[in-house]
Design a protein around this motif. Structure first.
Motif, short mmCIF file in Angstrom:
data_model
loop_
_atom_site.label_atom_id
_atom_site.label_comp_id
_atom_site.label_asym_id
_atom_site.label_seq_id
_atom_site.Cartn_x
_atom_site.Cartn_y
_atom_site.Cartn_z
N GLU A 156 -27.23 7.25 -0.72
CA GLU A 156 -27.81 5.97 -0.28
C GLU A 156 -27.85 4.97 -1.44
OE1 GLU A 156 -32.27 4.47 0.88
OE2 GLU A 156 -31.65 6.43 1.63
N LYS A 157 -28.23 5.43 -2.63
CA LYS A 157 -28.30 4.57 -3.80
C LYS A 157 -26.91 4.08 -4.22
CE LYS A 157 -31.74 3.66 -6.68
NZ LYS A 157 -32.74 2.67 -6.32
N LEU A 158 -25.91 4.98 -4.12
CA LEU A 158 -24.55 4.59 -4.47
C LEU A 158 -24.01 3.53 -3.52
CD1 LEU A 158 -23.05 8.08 -5.38
CD2 LEU A 158 -23.55 6.21 -6.95
N LYS A 159 -24.29 3.66 -2.23
CA LYS A 159 -23.82 2.67 -1.25
C LYS A 159 -24.54 1.34 -1.42
CE LYS A 159 -21.99 5.75 2.17
NZ LYS A 159 -22.03 6.29 3.51
N ALA A 160 -25.81 1.38 -1.82
CA ALA A 160 -26.55 0.14 -2.03
C ALA A 160 -25.94 -0.65 -3.18
CB ALA A 160 -28.01 0.45 -2.32
N GLY A 161 -25.41 0.03 -4.18
CA GLY A 161 -24.81 -0.65 -5.32
C GLY A 161 -23.50 -1.34 -4.98
N GLN A 162 -22.84 -0.94 -3.91
CA GLN A 162 -21.57 -1.55 -3.54
C GLN A 162 -21.76 -2.93 -2.91
OE1 GLN A 162 -19.86 1.44 -1.01
NE2 GLN A 162 -19.13 2.66 -2.75
N THR A 163 -22.96 -3.28 -2.49
CA THR A 163 -23.20 -4.57 -1.84
C THR A 163 -23.59 -5.65 -2.84
OG1 THR A 163 -25.54 -4.06 -1.48
CG2 THR A 163 -23.99 -3.40 0.25
N ILE A 164 -23.77 -5.30 -4.09
CA ILE A 164 -24.23 -6.26 -5.09
C ILE A 164 -23.04 -6.79 -5.87
CG2 ILE A 164 -25.63 -6.53 -7.17
CD1 ILE A 164 -27.41 -4.28 -6.06
N ILE A 165 -22.99 -8.10 -6.04
CA ILE A 165 -21.97 -8.73 -6.86
C ILE A 165 -22.53 -8.82 -8.27
CG2 ILE A 165 -20.64 -10.81 -7.31
CD1 ILE A 165 -20.68 -11.35 -4.32
N GLY A 166 -21.85 -8.22 -9.22
CA GLY A 166 -22.32 -8.24 -10.59
C GLY A 166 -22.25 -9.62 -11.19
N LEU A 167 -23.11 -9.91 -12.16
CA LEU A 167 -23.14 -11.23 -12.79
C LEU A 167 -21.87 -11.54 -13.56
CD1 LEU A 167 -26.84 -11.34 -14.02
CD2 LEU A 167 -25.83 -12.52 -12.07
N GLN A 168 -21.14 -10.51 -13.98
CA GLN A 168 -19.91 -10.77 -14.69
C GLN A 168 -18.85 -11.38 -13.78
OE1 GLN A 168 -19.07 -6.89 -16.30
NE2 GLN A 168 -19.75 -7.52 -18.32
N MET A 169 -19.00 -11.17 -12.48
CA MET A 169 -18.02 -11.72 -11.54
C MET A 169 -18.35 -13.15 -11.17
SD MET A 169 -17.56 -8.55 -9.01
CE MET A 169 -17.66 -6.90 -9.62
N GLY A 170 -19.46 -13.66 -11.63
CA GLY A 170 -19.84 -15.03 -11.30
C GLY A 170 -20.62 -15.07 -10.01
N SER A 171 -20.80 -16.24 -9.52
CA SER A 171 -21.58 -16.44 -8.29
C SER A 171 -20.68 -17.04 -7.23
CB SER A 171 -22.75 -17.38 -8.58
OG SER A 171 -23.38 -17.73 -7.38
N ASN A 172 -20.97 -16.74 -5.98
CA ASN A 172 -20.19 -17.34 -4.89
C ASN A 172 -21.05 -18.26 -4.05
OD1 ASN A 172 -21.75 -15.50 -3.57
ND2 ASN A 172 -20.09 -14.53 -2.43
N LYS A 173 -22.19 -18.68 -4.57
CA LYS A 173 -23.08 -19.57 -3.84
C LYS A 173 -22.48 -20.97 -3.79
CE LYS A 173 -27.23 -17.03 -4.61
NZ LYS A 173 -28.09 -16.56 -5.60
N GLY A 174 -22.43 -21.53 -2.61
CA GLY A 174 -21.91 -22.88 -2.45
C GLY A 174 -20.41 -22.96 -2.60
N ALA A 175 -19.71 -21.87 -2.55
CA ALA A 175 -18.27 -21.89 -2.74
C ALA A 175 -17.56 -22.25 -1.45
CB ALA A 175 -17.80 -20.53 -3.23
N ASN A 176 -16.54 -23.06 -1.56
CA ASN A 176 -15.64 -23.31 -0.42
C ASN A 176 -14.26 -23.60 -0.98
OD1 ASN A 176 -15.44 -26.05 -1.17
ND2 ASN A 176 -17.19 -26.62 0.09
#
Length: 188
Positions: A156-176
């Motif tokens: 369960e913990k391993l699957k929960a980690g797959q839904t998080i975007i790491g900060l090194q990848m940047g943010s996708n907020k407001g992206a189009n």
């Protein structure tokens, strides 16, 4: 030996100065004191390059060191000062150091010591061997090696980690995708 070589000039001399600048007299002194304590031999433990080279150049002290850490690791130690016999001693030390756990990237080439090309790499090797000596019940030098710490994660913990975007990848907020015109040419 070092005095049989022609003096370096130009880029080679500059490169040799850079290699020599990395040499640490404090670490060399610490290494020689450790060697003296393990082997119980009376050696000059001054950390300057000249003394460090003179104490270790024939390889017999290095071979004795390995045999004191783990008995009978090196069967034959050459006592003569003939060049190829001394280099055999150094090579036997290097093989034994790898066998005792010193990583290959922390060892040196035989010529680094015999021809005094890179004494800093010899210090690094002795420091690494000094850390490994603790595994054989001998006094060690330098920082203590890390111990392995295995962790068990639930599915369960391993699957929960797959839904998080790491900060090194940047943010996708407001992206189009507005303003992207790959493949389009400029129309006039």
């Amino acid at each position: 030996m070092a005095n049989n070589r022609a003096a370096k000039s130009g880029f080679a001399a500059e490169a040799q100065r850079k290699v020599n600048a990395k040499y640490s007299e404090e670490l060399a002194h610490e290494s020689l004191e450790w060697v003296a304590s393990i082997t119980n031999e009376a050696i000059n433990t001054a950390g300057d390059m000249d003394n460090f080279y003179e104490v270790l150049k024939d390889g017999t002290l290095l071979c004795n060191l390995v045999n004191c850490i783990k008995a009978d690791t090196i069967k034959k130690i050459n006592k003569t000062t003939m060049a190829f016999k001394c280099m055999e001693n150094i090579n036997a030390f290097l093989e034994a150091a790898r066998e005792l756990g010193v990583p290959a990237q922390e060892t040196f080439q035989t010529v680094d010591l015999w021809e005094r090309q890179n004494l800093n790499s010899v210090v690094i090797c002795l420091q690494s061997l000094g850390r490994k000596a603790g595994n054989y019940g001998k006094p060690s030098i330098g920082p203590k090696e890390a111990e392995k710490q295995e962790r068990q994660w639930s599915e369960e913990k391993l699957k929960a980690g797959q839904t998080i975007i790491g900060l090194q990848m940047g943010s996708n907020k407001g992206a189009n995708q507005s303003g992207i015109n790959f493949g389009n040419t400029r129309h006039m």
